[in-house]
Design a protein around this motif. Structure first.
Motif, PDB file in Angstrom:
ATOM      1  N   HIS A 176       0.780  -1.204  -0.060  1.00 25.58           N
ATOM      2  CA  HIS A 176       0.016   0.078  -0.177  1.00 25.58           C
ATOM      3  C   HIS A 176       1.022   1.849   0.241  1.00 25.58           C
ATOM      4  O   HIS A 176       1.586   1.142   0.848  1.00 25.58           O
ATOM      5  CB  HIS A 176      -0.950   0.061   0.797  1.00 25.58           C
ATOM      6  N   LYS A 178       2.025   5.491   0.576  1.00 25.02           N
ATOM      7  CA  LYS A 178       1.255   6.408   1.349  1.00 25.02           C
ATOM      8  C   LYS A 178       1.724   7.670   0.288  1.00 25.02           C
ATOM      9  O   LYS A 178       2.977   7.638  -0.302  1.00 25.02           O
ATOM     10  CB  LYS A 178       1.993   6.821   1.994  1.00 25.02           C
ATOM     11  N   VAL A 179       1.004   7.907  -0.224  1.00 26.46           N
ATOM     12  CA  VAL A 179       1.034   9.348  -1.259  1.00 26.46           C
ATOM     13  C   VAL A 179       0.567  10.509  -0.107  1.00 26.46           C
ATOM     14  O   VAL A 179      -0.090  10.772   0.459  1.00 26.46           O
ATOM     15  CB  VAL A 179       0.047   9.174  -2.399  1.00 26.46           C
ATOM     16  N   GLU A 181      -0.830  13.835   1.528  1.00 26.23           N
ATOM     17  CA  GLU A 181      -2.199  13.603   1.327  1.00 26.23           C
ATOM     18  C   GLU A 181      -3.700  14.351   0.022  1.00 26.23           C
ATOM     19  O   GLU A 181      -4.405  14.264  -0.143  1.00 26.23           O
ATOM     20  CB  GLU A 181      -2.603  14.495   3.131  1.00 26.23           C
ATOM     21  N   ALA A 184      -4.012  12.134  -2.317  1.00 31.69           N
ATOM     22  CA  ALA A 184      -4.895  11.475  -2.099  1.00 31.69           C
ATOM     23  C   ALA A 184      -5.905  11.873  -1.863  1.00 31.69           C
ATOM     24  O   ALA A 184      -7.253  11.801  -3.274  1.00 31.69           O
ATOM     25  CB  ALA A 184      -4.707  10.490  -0.975  1.00 31.69           C
ATOM     26  N   ARG A 185      -6.638  13.315  -1.976  1.00 33.66           N
ATOM     27  CA  ARG A 185      -7.794  13.773  -1.878  1.00 33.66           C
ATOM     28  C   ARG A 185      -8.275  14.516  -3.263  1.00 33.66           C
ATOM     29  O   ARG A 185      -9.557  14.005  -3.656  1.00 33.66           O
ATOM     30  CB  ARG A 185      -7.582  15.338  -0.608  1.00 33.66           C
ATOM     31  N   ALA A 187      -7.260  12.647  -6.032  1.00 32.78           N
ATOM     32  CA  ALA A 187      -7.753  11.642  -6.579  1.00 32.78           C
ATOM     33  C   ALA A 187      -9.238  10.765  -5.894  1.00 32.78           C
ATOM     34  O   ALA A 187      -9.670   9.816  -7.220  1.00 32.78           O
ATOM     35  CB  ALA A 187      -6.834  10.673  -6.481  1.00 32.78           C
ATOM     36  N   ALA A 188      -9.124  10.929  -4.907  1.00 33.33           N
ATOM     37  CA  ALA A 188     -10.938  10.797  -4.821  1.00 33.33           C
ATOM     38  C   ALA A 188     -12.326  11.292  -5.443  1.00 33.33           C
ATOM     39  O   ALA A 188     -12.897  10.287  -4.946  1.00 33.33           O
ATOM     40  CB  ALA A 188      -9.912  10.752  -3.083  1.00 33.33           C
TER      41      ALA A 188
END
Length: 326
Positions: A176, A178-179, A181, A184-185, A187-188
């Motif tokens: 997994h 870790k990107v 934050e 990641a936000r 991309a979601a």
């Protein structure tokens, strides 16, 4: 996360896998895509290949000679490289585009896998190649077995690193990542893509317009005849100290004039991508760059207007630079 990679990183090829019934079917599909990619990347992987004529001018024979010379003292297998170079020359001829040469496919799969991996690495001036395989959703148990076995075969025979991304599969260790934050936000928030996914894709070669981009090719063709367009650099990386953007790949840049031109496809219309573009542009602007953005539609519908805007900005910047120097 993968583009652009540091100079010590591998050349990265992404592959959208489909469920296959057998390992030979999967491997054959990937090798065919890699061969097509190698032809598109020609002559970047063959020294002096840009000087070759087409099939009718002895180009195929000359390509074989250059390929055999390139293979001397390297890991490349000369006979395979020679046939691939001749195949690429053949497909330079518009009358030969419909032909499907199978001569390079006469080599065993093991030879093709290793040879194609080395060619892709050579095109990007990288010593290693990584194949990023997107695992299909709802893969059957048999399809999963075939995918893993095929990828293991490719990793062993080609020398490429093979990375599986997406749904977890058996027999493969899951890592997994870790990107940051902010990444990641964003991309979601990305909605499902409505554009067809290309089966095989690579980043553009540094220093030239992306060969798969109709828009970049059209802009470069027009700029080639413009005296004011000197100093342009396609698909270069810009180093930043920002924690989010360690490096930035720009579509088109005039470094002296601190002008960046971005050509935006439909993916830039999503809210998440627009926000990422805003953060990216702000980083460049803090360093003194101006960012001019044009949509694909603007370029294809009214290229002269796009060129006028770029020309006006560049000439204005050059006037200011000259006055400052005086």
């Amino acid at each position: 996360m993968l583009d652009p990679l540091p100079e010590i990183g591998p050349a990265v090829v992404t592959y959208a896998a489909a469920e296959c019934d057998s390992v030979p079917e999967l491997v054959g599909s990937i090798l065919r895509e890699l061969e097509t990619l190698a032809v598109k990347l020609f002559p970047d992987w063959l020294p002096e290949g840009e000087k070759l004529d087409g099939p009718g001018g002895g180009g195929m024979a000359a390509a074989r000679v250059l390929a055999m010379r390139m293979a001397t003292g390297t890991r490349h297998f000369g006979p395979f490289l020679a046939e691939l170079a001749a195949h690429a020359i053949q497909h330079r001829d518009p009358f030969a585009l419909g032909l499907r040469s199978t001569r390079s496919r006469a080599f065993p799969a093991e030879v093709r896998a290793a040879g194609l991996a080395r060619v892709v690495g050579a095109a990007f001036r990288r010593c290693e190649v990584a194949l990023v395989v997107h695992v299909p959703e709802k893969l059957s148990s048999h399809g999963e077995t075939v995918l893993v076995a095929g990828c293991e075969w490719l990793a062993h025979q080609s020398g490429m690193g093979v990375w599986l991304v997406g749904p977890e599969v058996k027999r493969v260790e899951t890592v997994h990542l870790k990107v940051p934050e902010a990444v990641a936000r964003l991309a979601a928030e990305l909605p499902p893509s409505e554009t067809p996914v290309e089966i095989l894709r690579v980043p553009p070669l540094r220093g030239e317009p992306a060969r798969y981009s109709e828009v970049e090719q059209a802009v470069e063709k027009a700029l080639f005849d413009c005296p004011w367009a000197h100093g342009r650099e396609w698909n270069q990386t810009y180093a930043s100290t920002d924690s989010l953007f360690v490096t930035i790949r720009t579509d088109l840049m005039w470094a002296r004039e601190k002008c960046v031109v971005e050509l935006d496809g439909p993916e830039h219309r999503t809210a998440a991508k627009a926000e990422m573009d805003r953060l990216r542009d702000r980083r460049l602007e803090r360093d003194g760059f101006a960012v001019l953005r044009f949509t694909n539609e603007q370029v294809l519908d009214d290229l002269p207007a796009v060129l006028r805007r770029i020309k006006e900005f560049l000439l204005g910047r050059r006037l200011g630079l000259n006055e400052g120097a005086g």
